[in-house]
Enzyme design. Structure first.
Site, PDB file in Angstrom:
ATOM      1  N   ARG A  58     -35.402  34.815  21.257  1.00 42.59           N
ATOM      2  CA  ARG A  58     -34.016  34.346  21.524  1.00 42.59           C
ATOM      3  C   ARG A  58     -33.887  32.826  21.446  1.00 42.59           C
ATOM      4  O   ARG A  58     -33.026  32.466  20.828  1.00 42.59           O
ATOM      5  CB  ARG A  58     -33.779  34.325  23.079  1.00 42.59           C
ATOM      6  CG  ARG A  58     -33.294  35.751  23.398  1.00 42.59           C
ATOM      7  CD  ARG A  58     -33.745  36.051  24.819  1.00 42.59           C
ATOM      8  NE  ARG A  58     -35.268  36.439  24.689  1.00 42.59           N
ATOM      9  CZ  ARG A  58     -35.682  37.570  24.567  1.00 42.59           C
ATOM     10  NH1 ARG A  58     -34.929  38.579  24.405  1.00 42.59           N
ATOM     11  NH2 ARG A  58     -36.959  37.762  24.658  1.00 42.59           N
ATOM     12  N   THR A  59     -34.766  31.942  21.577  1.00 39.07           N
ATOM     13  CA  THR A  59     -34.687  30.488  21.865  1.00 39.07           C
ATOM     14  C   THR A  59     -34.193  29.848  20.345  1.00 39.07           C
ATOM     15  O   THR A  59     -33.568  29.262  19.879  1.00 39.07           O
ATOM     16  CB  THR A  59     -35.572  29.656  22.418  1.00 39.07           C
ATOM     17  OG1 THR A  59     -35.841  30.353  23.669  1.00 39.07           O
ATOM     18  CG2 THR A  59     -35.349  28.124  22.421  1.00 39.07           C
ATOM     19  N   LYS A  88     -54.663  22.965   9.667  1.00 35.09           N
ATOM     20  CA  LYS A  88     -55.338  21.996   8.774  1.00 35.09           C
ATOM     21  C   LYS A  88     -55.703  20.949   9.451  1.00 35.09           C
ATOM     22  O   LYS A  88     -56.500  19.976   9.059  1.00 35.09           O
ATOM     23  CB  LYS A  88     -54.734  21.720   7.551  1.00 35.09           C
ATOM     24  CG  LYS A  88     -54.077  22.790   6.801  1.00 35.09           C
ATOM     25  CD  LYS A  88     -53.620  22.155   5.286  1.00 35.09           C
ATOM     26  CE  LYS A  88     -52.989  23.242   4.496  1.00 35.09           C
ATOM     27  NZ  LYS A  88     -52.048  22.721   3.589  1.00 35.09           N
ATOM     28  N   ARG A 109     -40.883  24.103  19.879  1.00 32.83           N
ATOM     29  CA  ARG A 109     -41.740  24.798  20.667  1.00 32.83           C
ATOM     30  C   ARG A 109     -43.277  24.568  20.576  1.00 32.83           C
ATOM     31  O   ARG A 109     -43.725  24.906  19.591  1.00 32.83           O
ATOM     32  CB  ARG A 109     -41.313  26.307  20.834  1.00 32.83           C
ATOM     33  CG  ARG A 109     -42.346  26.957  21.880  1.00 32.83           C
ATOM     34  CD  ARG A 109     -41.720  28.521  22.012  1.00 32.83           C
ATOM     35  NE  ARG A 109     -40.543  28.397  22.864  1.00 32.83           N
ATOM     36  CZ  ARG A 109     -39.846  29.579  23.341  1.00 32.83           C
ATOM     37  NH1 ARG A 109     -40.481  30.650  23.019  1.00 32.83           N
ATOM     38  NH2 ARG A 109     -39.072  29.500  24.044  1.00 32.83           N
ATOM     39  N   HIS A 137     -38.683  24.008  29.827  1.00 35.84           N
ATOM     40  CA  HIS A 137     -37.526  24.626  28.928  1.00 35.84           C
ATOM     41  C   HIS A 137     -36.231  24.404  29.177  1.00 35.84           C
ATOM     42  O   HIS A 137     -35.671  25.272  29.994  1.00 35.84           O
ATOM     43  CB  HIS A 137     -38.180  26.091  28.997  1.00 35.84           C
ATOM     44  CG  HIS A 137     -37.453  27.030  28.028  1.00 35.84           C
ATOM     45  ND1 HIS A 137     -36.353  26.402  26.922  1.00 35.84           N
ATOM     46  CD2 HIS A 137     -37.964  28.321  27.566  1.00 35.84           C
ATOM     47  CE1 HIS A 137     -36.248  27.474  26.397  1.00 35.84           C
ATOM     48  NE2 HIS A 137     -36.951  28.519  26.315  1.00 35.84           N
TER      49      HIS A 137
HETATM   50  C1  NCD Z   1     -39.382  32.218  28.026  1.00 35.43           C
HETATM   51  C2  NCD Z   1     -40.377  31.059  27.493  1.00 35.43           C
HETATM   52  O1  NCD Z   1     -40.549  31.210  26.229  1.00 35.43           O
HETATM   53  O2  NCD Z   1     -40.649  30.585  28.074  1.00 35.43           O
HETATM   54  N1  NCD Z   1     -38.840  32.826  26.823  1.00 35.43           N
HETATM   55  C3  NCD Z   1     -37.445  32.452  26.682  1.00 35.43           C
HETATM   56  O3  NCD Z   1     -37.498  31.330  26.016  1.00 35.43           O
HETATM   57  N2  NCD Z   1     -36.372  32.965  27.039  1.00 35.43           N
HETATM   58  C4  NCD Z   1     -39.748  33.160  28.857  1.00 35.43           C
HETATM   59  C5  NCD Z   1     -41.149  34.000  28.667  1.00 35.43           C
HETATM   60  O4  NCD Z   1     -41.716  33.710  27.638  1.00 35.43           O
HETATM   61  O5  NCD Z   1     -41.415  34.705  29.579  1.00 35.43           O
END
Ligand code: NCD
Length: 316
Positions: A58-59, A88, A109, A137
């Protein structure tokens, strides 16, 4: 960007950057993005890099969709831990310096808490934190609160239950922090003993005067809240399989639980779910998690537009 009413800043690193006027402005912008004609293309000619060292569906895709809907372009590495030069031995700082030459903004991320802050230290282009280990997040918390507003018609005077892995779950941590900007909010933490909400977040809530309590009895909590925010037990963060096994599967929202839930309440989840919400619940109109995920596109459009448009709102 209008994170605070007085100090526009250039990166999205944590929800602590926002004040109340800042989120209201952002939510109004997200509403505007719902109906933005594709021909508007305010970010035409700009490039967004998405740099993901941890899995995402999703993100990453919603940030990319947001950029494309704004007329911009994307470059992407979806498994940067293995397939970028990180394998590396390249540092985050060096990677960010390099990608600065390729893109006008970077969504990152990373598996280490604080990685996005480190990236911002060396970046001349906006950094957007899409999750830093068990840290924060922020774009998820913003879309979560935006969803609450859309579903319930208000973001104040709410009883919110955060369920599941509150220790490693960065979305629950960010949402709890963001709720400090609301009035009359009461928080209930429902978590397995191994994964309670962190002392850092509790201290912030106490300082902000937000009432919170722990209650391990989900059945007792359900009839008395307006928002249930379920989360996945973050398997990848546990030191041992035994520790994970001790925390998983304890809180499951099923059809029976939905009968206990207040008729006017909503059930949210940042997704992905594993077993903590049964599929039988999906058809219930109070199950808001798929609508919540769709809202991510509009919040991320608003964030990118604020950070990148050379227009009146940013002063850049
Ligand atoms: C979450 C995350 O990556 O922190 N996912 C997201 O971005 N919707 C939640 C999760 O991974 O449980």
């Amino acid at each position: 960007m209008a994170q605070t009413s007085t100090t526009p800043i250039r990166h999205l690193l944590e929800v602590g950057q926002f004040d109340r006027p800042g989120i209201e402005h952002l939510f109004a912008e997200a509403d505007r993005m719902r109906d933005l004609p594709r021909s508007a293309a305010p970010l035409a000619g700009l490039i967004l890099a998405t740099l993901f060292y941890e899995p995402s569906t999703r993100t990453r895709l919603s940030f990319e969709s947001a950029m494309l809907r704004l007329g911009g372009n994307i470059i992407s590495t979806e498994n940067a831990r293995e397939f970028s030069s990180a394998i590396k031995g390249e540092t985050v700082e060096d990677t960010i310096r390099i990608v600065n030459g390729y893109a006008d903004a970077i969504v990152i991320r990373h598996y280490e808490q604080g990685a996005a802050h480190r990236a911002a230290e060396v970046s001349g282009v906006p950094i957007l934190n899409a999750g830093d280990g068990p840290g924060e997040h922020p774009s998820q918390a913003l879309l979560d609160l935006y969803t609450i507003g859309h579903e319930l018609g208000r973001i104040d005077n709410l009883r919110v239950a955060l369920i599941g892995d509150l220790r490693y779950g960065r979305t629950a941590r960010s949402l709890a922090r963001l709720l400090r900007l609301t009035e009359g909010t009461e928080l209930v933490f429902v978590s397995p003993p191994a994964v309670p909400m962190g002392a850092d977040i509790r201290a912030e809530l106490a300082e902000a005067g937000v009432p919170f309590r722990d209650d391990p009895d989900l059945d007792a909590v359900l009839p008395n809240v307006d928002v249930v925010y379920q989360t996945r037990v973050q398997k990848e963060r546990f030191a041992s399989t035994e520790e994970y096994e001790s925390a998983k599967g304890q809180y499951v929202t099923d059809a029976e639980a939905m009968r206990r839930l207040n008729p006017g309440a909503i059930l949210m989840h940042p997704l992905p779910r594993v077993d903590e919400i049964t599929t039988a619940v999906d058809a219930d109109p109070r199950a808001a998690y798929f609508r919540q995920a769709h809202n991510g596109v509009f919040i991320r459009m608003a964030l990118l537009n604020e950070l990148l448009a050379d227009g009146s709102t940013t002063g850049r």
